[in-house]
Scaffold this motif. Structure first.
Motif, mmCIF file in Angstrom:
data_model
loop_
_atom_site.group_PDB
_atom_site.id
_atom_site.type_symbol
_atom_site.label_atom_id
_atom_site.label_comp_id
_atom_site.label_asym_id
_atom_site.label_seq_id
_atom_site.Cartn_x
_atom_site.Cartn_y
_atom_site.Cartn_z
ATOM 1 N N GLU A 112 1.793 -2.412 2.080
ATOM 2 C CA GLU A 112 2.577 -1.738 1.055
ATOM 3 C C GLU A 112 1.642 -0.909 0.190
ATOM 4 O OE1 GLU A 112 4.806 -4.619 -1.113
ATOM 5 O OE2 GLU A 112 5.956 -5.291 0.639
ATOM 6 N N SER A 113 2.208 -0.002 -0.592
ATOM 7 C CA SER A 113 1.398 0.842 -1.462
ATOM 8 C C SER A 113 0.564 -0.014 -2.412
ATOM 9 C CB SER A 113 2.309 1.770 -2.268
ATOM 10 O OG SER A 113 1.561 2.554 -3.166
ATOM 11 N N GLY A 114 -0.732 0.276 -2.487
ATOM 12 C CA GLY A 114 -1.625 -0.456 -3.369
ATOM 13 C C GLY A 114 -2.201 -1.723 -2.782
ATOM 14 N N ASP A 115 -1.866 -2.040 -1.537
ATOM 15 C CA ASP A 115 -2.423 -3.241 -0.903
ATOM 16 C C ASP A 115 -3.903 -3.044 -0.584
ATOM 17 O OD1 ASP A 115 -0.102 -4.663 -1.022
ATOM 18 O OD2 ASP A 115 0.392 -4.499 1.105
ATOM 19 N N SER A 116 -4.642 -4.144 -0.674
ATOM 20 C CA SER A 116 -6.073 -4.084 -0.362
ATOM 21 C C SER A 116 -6.371 -4.509 1.074
ATOM 22 C CB SER A 116 -6.859 -4.983 -1.326
ATOM 23 O OG SER A 116 -6.430 -6.330 -1.219
ATOM 24 N N GLN A 117 -5.380 -5.109 1.756
ATOM 25 C CA GLN A 117 -5.568 -5.550 3.128
ATOM 26 C C GLN A 117 -4.318 -5.268 3.944
ATOM 27 O OE1 GLN A 117 -6.580 -9.755 2.705
ATOM 28 N NE2 GLN A 117 -8.747 -9.282 2.996
ATOM 29 N N CYS A 118 -4.528 -5.013 5.229
ATOM 30 C CA CYS A 118 -3.396 -4.869 6.153
ATOM 31 C C CYS A 118 -2.913 -6.257 6.556
ATOM 32 C CB CYS A 118 -3.817 -4.088 7.398
ATOM 33 S SG CYS A 118 -4.440 -2.421 7.046
ATOM 34 N N ARG A 119 -1.615 -6.412 6.731
ATOM 35 C CA ARG A 119 -1.027 -7.692 7.113
ATOM 36 C C ARG A 119 -0.531 -7.619 8.557
ATOM 37 N NH1 ARG A 119 1.788 -6.136 2.920
ATOM 38 N NH2 ARG A 119 3.757 -6.267 4.065
ATOM 39 N N ASN A 120 -0.799 -8.687 9.321
ATOM 40 C CA ASN A 120 -0.302 -8.751 10.693
ATOM 41 C C ASN A 120 1.218 -8.834 10.710
ATOM 42 O OD1 ASN A 120 -2.739 -8.735 12.156
ATOM 43 N ND2 ASN A 120 -3.065 -10.896 11.733
ATOM 44 N N CYS A 121 1.818 -8.181 11.671
ATOM 45 C CA CYS A 121 3.253 -8.362 11.891
ATOM 46 C C CYS A 121 3.496 -9.798 12.344
ATOM 47 C CB CYS A 121 3.764 -7.391 12.960
ATOM 48 S SG CYS A 121 3.793 -5.659 12.416
ATOM 49 N N GLU A 122 4.600 -10.370 11.897
ATOM 50 C CA GLU A 122 4.925 -11.746 12.247
ATOM 51 C C GLU A 122 5.327 -11.846 13.723
ATOM 52 O OE1 GLU A 122 8.122 -12.823 9.707
ATOM 53 O OE2 GLU A 122 7.050 -12.306 7.861
ATOM 54 N N ARG A 123 5.366 -13.090 14.212
ATOM 55 C CA ARG A 123 5.878 -13.329 15.560
ATOM 56 C C ARG A 123 7.324 -12.843 15.634
ATOM 57 N NH1 ARG A 123 8.735 -16.845 18.743
ATOM 58 N NH2 ARG A 123 7.846 -17.311 20.788
#
Length: 258
Positions: free
Chosen positions: A96-107
């Motif tokens: 999301e905007s302003g996030d410091s890390q990318c998040r994995n898509c869930e199963r």
């Protein structure tokens, strides 16, 4: 303040007394009057009179010289501390905007392009592992054959993932070609064990013939299609409906059919 002194304008600073020059904050930093300020100018903005430049926080950047408010990275992008540009999230991840890390898509979800903002739900009967770029696995109760999802055939269990159907007790399957895994055959004798060894039911295992079909599907002494033949040294017992060793004491006085 001395009457001849003027405050540095926004994005510029003077770090020592009696300065004769205001300097622009470099890219990746913001102007502030507090050396401990880590907020990127988002909470408190120093429009003039800055004394230092601090790093923009992770997820925010300053592209140009002379910044006093750091800008958030767009959704699908991130940044580290003190950066002037944002990096795109790789496939299988989002932000999301302003996030410091990318998040994995869930199963059960995926993203197939870089800088994705959302994870997409897999279609019915398909699923994915965490951080996937596609839905390349089957849900439990289904299996994949030639990239097409198919319902589990009668007499089998489908555990999903990359596994093919696994025959239940009393059923046999032709493993000579991967295209035959969509059908299980009811065995006429009590010689078919089914299978519980899931490692033998991957597409690769069947194609490479890594598991012995008779040992996998037939009771001891039984071999061949439908486990309907007895191997050498065994004879079929019409009483027990299985192949029994010719040396077995149970054959003494019993009925047998060669």
């Amino acid at each position: 303040l001395h009457s001849d002194c003027v405050s540095c304008s926004s994005g510029y600073y003077a770090s020592v007394e009696a300065s004769t020059l205001c300097r622009a904050c470099p890219a990746g930093k913001f102007a502030t009057d507090d050396k401990t300020d880590l907020g990127g100018g988002l909470v408190t903005q120093v429009i003039s009179g800055a004394i230092t430049c601090n790093d923009c926080p992770a997820g925010y950047i300053a592209k140009n010289l002379g910044t006093f408010v750091c800008a958030a990275c767009d959704a699908g992008k991130i940044s580290k501390v003190g950066k002037w540009n944002c990096s795109s999230c790789p496939i299988g991840t989002v932000s999301e905007s302003g996030d410091s890390q990318c998040r994995n898509c869930e199963r059960g979800k995926y993203s197939y392009i870089v800088a994705s903002q959302i994870c997409i739900n897999c279609e019915t009967s398909k699923t994915s592992t965490i951080g996937s770029s596609s839905c390349d696995q089957a849900e439990a109760g289904y299996f994949l054959l030639d990239d097409q999802v198919q319902a589990c055939p009668d007499g089998t269990d489908c555990l999903g993932g990359y596994l093919t159907p696994i025959p239940q007790t009393g059923y046999w399957m032709d493993r000579s070609n991967i295209k035959y895994v969509d059908h299980a055959y009811k065995c006429p004798r009590e010689t078919c064990t089914g299978s519980s060894n899931s490692s033998c039911w991957t597409i690769g295992s069947i194609k490479n013939k890594t598991c012995n079909n008779d040992k996998l599907l037939c009771k001891a002494g039984s071999i061949g299609p439908l486990c309907a033949s007895c191997k050498e040294g065994y004879s079929y017992s019409t009483a027990e409906l299985v192949c029994i060793s010719c040396k077995s004491e149970s054959m003494v006085g019993g009925s047998s059919l060669l």
